[in-house]
Write a protein that holds these residues in place. Structure first.
Motif, PDB file in Angstrom:
ATOM      1  N   PRO A 120      -0.940 -10.915   2.768  1.00  0.00           N
ATOM      2  CA  PRO A 120      -0.801  -9.507   3.146  1.00  0.00           C
ATOM      3  C   PRO A 120      -2.115  -8.965   3.675  1.00  0.00           C
ATOM      4  O   PRO A 120      -3.194  -9.386   3.246  1.00  0.00           O
ATOM      5  CB  PRO A 120      -0.416  -8.826   1.829  1.00  0.00           C
ATOM      6  N   PRO A 121      -2.070  -8.035   4.612  1.00  0.00           N
ATOM      7  CA  PRO A 121      -3.305  -7.432   5.114  1.00  0.00           C
ATOM      8  C   PRO A 121      -3.996  -6.641   4.012  1.00  0.00           C
ATOM      9  O   PRO A 121      -3.342  -6.063   3.144  1.00  0.00           O
ATOM     10  CB  PRO A 121      -2.827  -6.517   6.243  1.00  0.00           C
ATOM     11  N   VAL A 122      -5.300  -6.624   4.054  1.00  0.00           N
ATOM     12  CA  VAL A 122      -6.085  -5.954   3.011  1.00  0.00           C
ATOM     13  C   VAL A 122      -6.355  -4.518   3.441  1.00  0.00           C
ATOM     14  O   VAL A 122      -6.886  -4.280   4.532  1.00  0.00           O
ATOM     15  CB  VAL A 122      -7.412  -6.693   2.771  1.00  0.00           C
ATOM     16  N   PRO A 123      -6.000  -3.532   2.611  1.00  0.00           N
ATOM     17  CA  PRO A 123      -6.258  -2.137   2.982  1.00  0.00           C
ATOM     18  C   PRO A 123      -7.752  -1.865   3.090  1.00  0.00           C
ATOM     19  O   PRO A 123      -8.558  -2.456   2.365  1.00  0.00           O
ATOM     20  CB  PRO A 123      -5.649  -1.340   1.819  1.00  0.00           C
ATOM     21  N   PRO A 124      -8.146  -0.974   3.980  1.00  0.00           N
ATOM     22  CA  PRO A 124      -9.566  -0.616   4.074  1.00  0.00           C
ATOM     23  C   PRO A 124     -10.008   0.167   2.847  1.00  0.00           C
ATOM     24  O   PRO A 124      -9.197   0.822   2.181  1.00  0.00           O
ATOM     25  CB  PRO A 124      -9.623   0.255   5.326  1.00  0.00           C
ATOM     26  N   LYS A 125     -11.284   0.083   2.544  1.00  0.00           N
ATOM     27  CA  LYS A 125     -11.854   0.904   1.482  1.00  0.00           C
ATOM     28  C   LYS A 125     -12.144   2.285   2.058  1.00  0.00           C
ATOM     29  O   LYS A 125     -12.930   2.420   2.998  1.00  0.00           O
ATOM     30  CB  LYS A 125     -13.140   0.281   0.941  1.00  0.00           C
ATOM     31  N   VAL A 126     -11.511   3.281   1.510  1.00  0.00           N
ATOM     32  CA  VAL A 126     -11.664   4.647   2.006  1.00  0.00           C
ATOM     33  C   VAL A 126     -12.276   5.496   0.902  1.00  0.00           C
ATOM     34  O   VAL A 126     -11.763   5.528  -0.221  1.00  0.00           O
ATOM     35  CB  VAL A 126     -10.304   5.236   2.439  1.00  0.00           C
ATOM     36  N   VAL A 127     -13.364   6.171   1.230  1.00  0.00           N
ATOM     37  CA  VAL A 127     -14.017   7.075   0.283  1.00  0.00           C
ATOM     38  C   VAL A 127     -13.920   8.487   0.858  1.00  0.00           C
ATOM     39  O   VAL A 127     -14.649   8.836   1.796  1.00  0.00           O
ATOM     40  CB  VAL A 127     -15.488   6.694   0.052  1.00  0.00           C
ATOM     41  N   PRO A 128     -13.012   9.310   0.348  1.00  0.00           N
ATOM     42  CA  PRO A 128     -12.888  10.666   0.887  1.00  0.00           C
ATOM     43  C   PRO A 128     -14.160  11.480   0.675  1.00  0.00           C
ATOM     44  O   PRO A 128     -14.866  11.321  -0.323  1.00  0.00           O
ATOM     45  CB  PRO A 128     -11.722  11.253   0.079  1.00  0.00           C
ATOM     46  N   ASP A 129     -14.437  12.359   1.610  1.00  0.00           N
ATOM     47  CA  ASP A 129     -15.540  13.304   1.432  1.00  0.00           C
ATOM     48  C   ASP A 129     -15.163  14.396   0.442  1.00  0.00           C
ATOM     49  O   ASP A 129     -16.026  14.926  -0.264  1.00  0.00           O
ATOM     50  CB  ASP A 129     -15.909  13.930   2.785  1.00  0.00           C
ATOM     51  N   VAL A 130     -13.876  14.714   0.394  1.00  0.00           N
ATOM     52  CA  VAL A 130     -13.372  15.730  -0.531  1.00  0.00           C
ATOM     53  C   VAL A 130     -12.057  15.237  -1.107  1.00  0.00           C
ATOM     54  O   VAL A 130     -11.200  14.735  -0.373  1.00  0.00           O
ATOM     55  CB  VAL A 130     -13.141  17.085   0.178  1.00  0.00           C
ATOM     56  N   GLU A 131     -11.893  15.365  -2.428  1.00  0.00           N
ATOM     57  CA  GLU A 131     -10.605  15.143  -3.072  1.00  0.00           C
ATOM     58  C   GLU A 131     -10.136  16.488  -3.625  1.00  0.00           C
ATOM     59  O   GLU A 131     -10.763  17.064  -4.509  1.00  0.00           O
ATOM     60  CB  GLU A 131     -10.708  14.091  -4.178  1.00  0.00           C
ATOM     61  N   VAL A 132      -9.035  16.978  -3.086  1.00  0.00           N
ATOM     62  CA  VAL A 132      -8.559  18.331  -3.373  1.00  0.00           C
ATOM     63  C   VAL A 132      -7.772  18.333  -4.679  1.00  0.00           C
ATOM     64  O   VAL A 132      -6.804  17.578  -4.833  1.00  0.00           O
ATOM     65  CB  VAL A 132      -7.671  18.841  -2.220  1.00  0.00           C
ATOM     66  N   SER A 133      -8.176  19.199  -5.608  1.00  0.00           N
ATOM     67  CA  SER A 133      -7.492  19.277  -6.897  1.00  0.00           C
ATOM     68  C   SER A 133      -6.540  20.461  -6.991  1.00  0.00           C
ATOM     69  O   SER A 133      -5.691  20.505  -7.879  1.00  0.00           O
ATOM     70  CB  SER A 133      -8.514  19.366  -8.037  1.00  0.00           C
ATOM     71  N   ASP A 134      -6.662  21.424  -6.084  1.00  0.00           N
ATOM     72  CA  ASP A 134      -5.767  22.586  -6.095  1.00  0.00           C
ATOM     73  C   ASP A 134      -5.386  22.923  -4.655  1.00  0.00           C
ATOM     74  O   ASP A 134      -4.444  22.361  -4.111  1.00  0.00           O
ATOM     75  CB  ASP A 134      -6.445  23.760  -6.797  1.00  0.00           C
ATOM     76  N   VAL A 135      -6.116  23.829  -4.030  1.00  0.00           N
ATOM     77  CA  VAL A 135      -5.877  24.181  -2.629  1.00  0.00           C
ATOM     78  C   VAL A 135      -7.220  24.244  -1.915  1.00  0.00           C
ATOM     79  O   VAL A 135      -8.164  24.867  -2.407  1.00  0.00           O
ATOM     80  CB  VAL A 135      -5.160  25.545  -2.490  1.00  0.00           C
TER      81      VAL A 135
END
Length: 435
Positions: A136-151
């Motif tokens: 299976p193809p390997v997903p890229p490693k993604v590091v978000p700049d922001v992880e939204v917890s509400d809005v």
């Protein structure tokens, strides 16, 4: 078994012949993929919502290119399934900002930990659909700049965006994107991959369970916004506030009905299998069962509330020896031929599941018995006929099981892989079809 495409299968392969991005509005464009990618243009560069699957990044970029108005300022990822973010690396530009939901990194790590396990299971289900062979193809490693917890609300290029964390999406990190001025919402797979359809609270390939009340809260949040345009993870947009509200009402009513009837049945002392058999939707309240099914939602709700131990399994359910451990003893006592004959009688009487139970016991003793294999194949084909290609996971499972029997018959022995031991193929470990 018929090769007719399932409704969900048709959606996830719809981009195969696409040679230009589709305009949803004058400023929103769609590239179809296993899950779709969307481009929103502004007076100060562009915003992308999801990117498509692993390996399709150059295609996504090329199809959007004629509509680009400036730098790609933001990429918003609605969930941590690789069909939503797998093509991200090819889209990144200098200063592109990645936004995802709280828990995106944690969920991606979960899929990494279970990658071999999930790859085997996904491969059994999806290899023939995605036409991918080998590892299976390997997903890229993604590091978000922001992880939204509400809005997270922001203005960009004269447009207002709101990224809302949801409590009940396909992954625990799911978000939707709301454009309040246009009354447009990008839901990703918040309601599953098919609109106006039954949610798949626990996928058969394996995933963290989705809670029914969390799903309903998310639906209520979207319904309260009263959108005029819904853009989902797959398929065509849904237009018109009245139609959208009616669809959301139907989805809510169906799931509420199933939860109410399941809880009532549990309180009445009924077994989970009895409830899976007996609970149905009213004729005028039915919705699509293309990814989830009523009976699967019943089981998910039961196990969400009661856990893994079913009293109907008895004492042995507490321990590590399954009932199938004595199948060889049963076959030795009854004999293979009588078991196969009784299985065939069940099949002739329209009871393919009972036939499968018996023939699996027989095959424990005689794995290559051609009569037993023939009955097993016929029972699987009967189930496939009854399923009528409506539900993708069910259809792909039955196709894989029939292919296993054919391989055994062709080889003259029972060496084909069984569930959880098949060769990995088709999708990344986090299961591209989202499931």
């Amino acid at each position: 078994m018929s090769e007719k495409q399932t409704p969900l299968g048709a959606l996830v392969t719809a981009g195969a012949m696409q040679n230009a991005a589709e305009a949803i509005t004058d400023t929103i464009f769609m590239v179809k993929d296993i899950s779709n990618a969307y481009l929103v243009t502004t007076a100060d560069g562009d915003v992308m919502i999801n990117t498509g699957f692993i390996g399709n990044g150059p295609r996504t970029k090329d199809l959007f290119a004629p509509h680009r108005t400036g730098p790609l300022r933001r990429i918003i990822l609605t969930q941590s399934h690789a069909d939503h973010y797998g093509a991200l690396p090819e889209q990144l530009e200098t200063d592109t900002h990645i936004i995802a939901g709280a828990g995106f990194t944690e969920t991606a790590e979960y899929f990494d930990r279970l990658a071999p396990f999930l790859a085997r299971r996904s491969g059994k289900l999806w290899a023939s659909l995605t036409r991918r062979n080998g590892p299976p193809p390997v997903p890229p490693k993604v590091v978000p700049d922001v992880e939204v917890s509400d809005v997270l609300a922001f203005e960009h290029g004269g447009r207002s965006f709101e990224v809302h964390k949801t409590s009940g999406g396909e992954t625990l990190c799911a978000v939707f994107v709301w454009l309040p001025a246009e009354r447009t919402i990008f839901t990703g797979n918040l309601f599953g991959p098919v609109w106006r359809a039954m949610p798949n609270l626990v996928t058969i390939r394996g995933d963290r369970p989705r809670l029914v009340r969390a799903y309903l809260r998310s639906l209520d949040t979207v319904r309260a916004l009263e959108p005029d345009l819904v853009i989902t993870g797959h398929g065509e947009p849904i237009r018109g506030a009245h139609s959208i509200r009616a669809d959301l009402d139907a989805m809510r009513a169906a799931v509420v009905h199933i939860e109410r009837e399941t809880i009532a049945g549990m309180n009445a002392g009924k077994s989970v299998h009895a409830l899976m058999r007996d609970i149905t939707l009213p004729e005028d309240g039915r919705i699509g069962e293309f990814h989830g099914k009523t009976s699967w939602v019943v089981r998910a709700i039961w196990e969400e509330n009661a856990g893994w131990f079913h009293y109907a399994d008895g004492t042995t359910g507490l321990y590590h020896v399954p009932r199938s451990a004595v199948d060889a003893d049963l076959a030795a006592l009854a004999g293979t031929a009588p078991l196969v004959a009784r299985a065939l009688a069940h099949l002739d009487a329209g009871r393919p599941l009972e036939a499968l139970h018996l023939v699996e016991i027989a095959l424990t003793a005689e794995p290559a018995d051609p009569q037993a294999l023939a009955v097993r194949k016929s029972a699987l084909e009967r189930l496939a006929t009854d399923a009528a290609g409506r539900n993708l996971s069910e259809t792909m499972w039955l196709k894989a099981e029939i292919a296993d029997v054919d391989a055994i018959l062709a080889a003259g022995d029972r060496t084909a892989p069984r569930p959880d031991t098949g060769s990995p193929a088709a999708t990344a470990g986090n299961a591209a079809l989202g499931d």
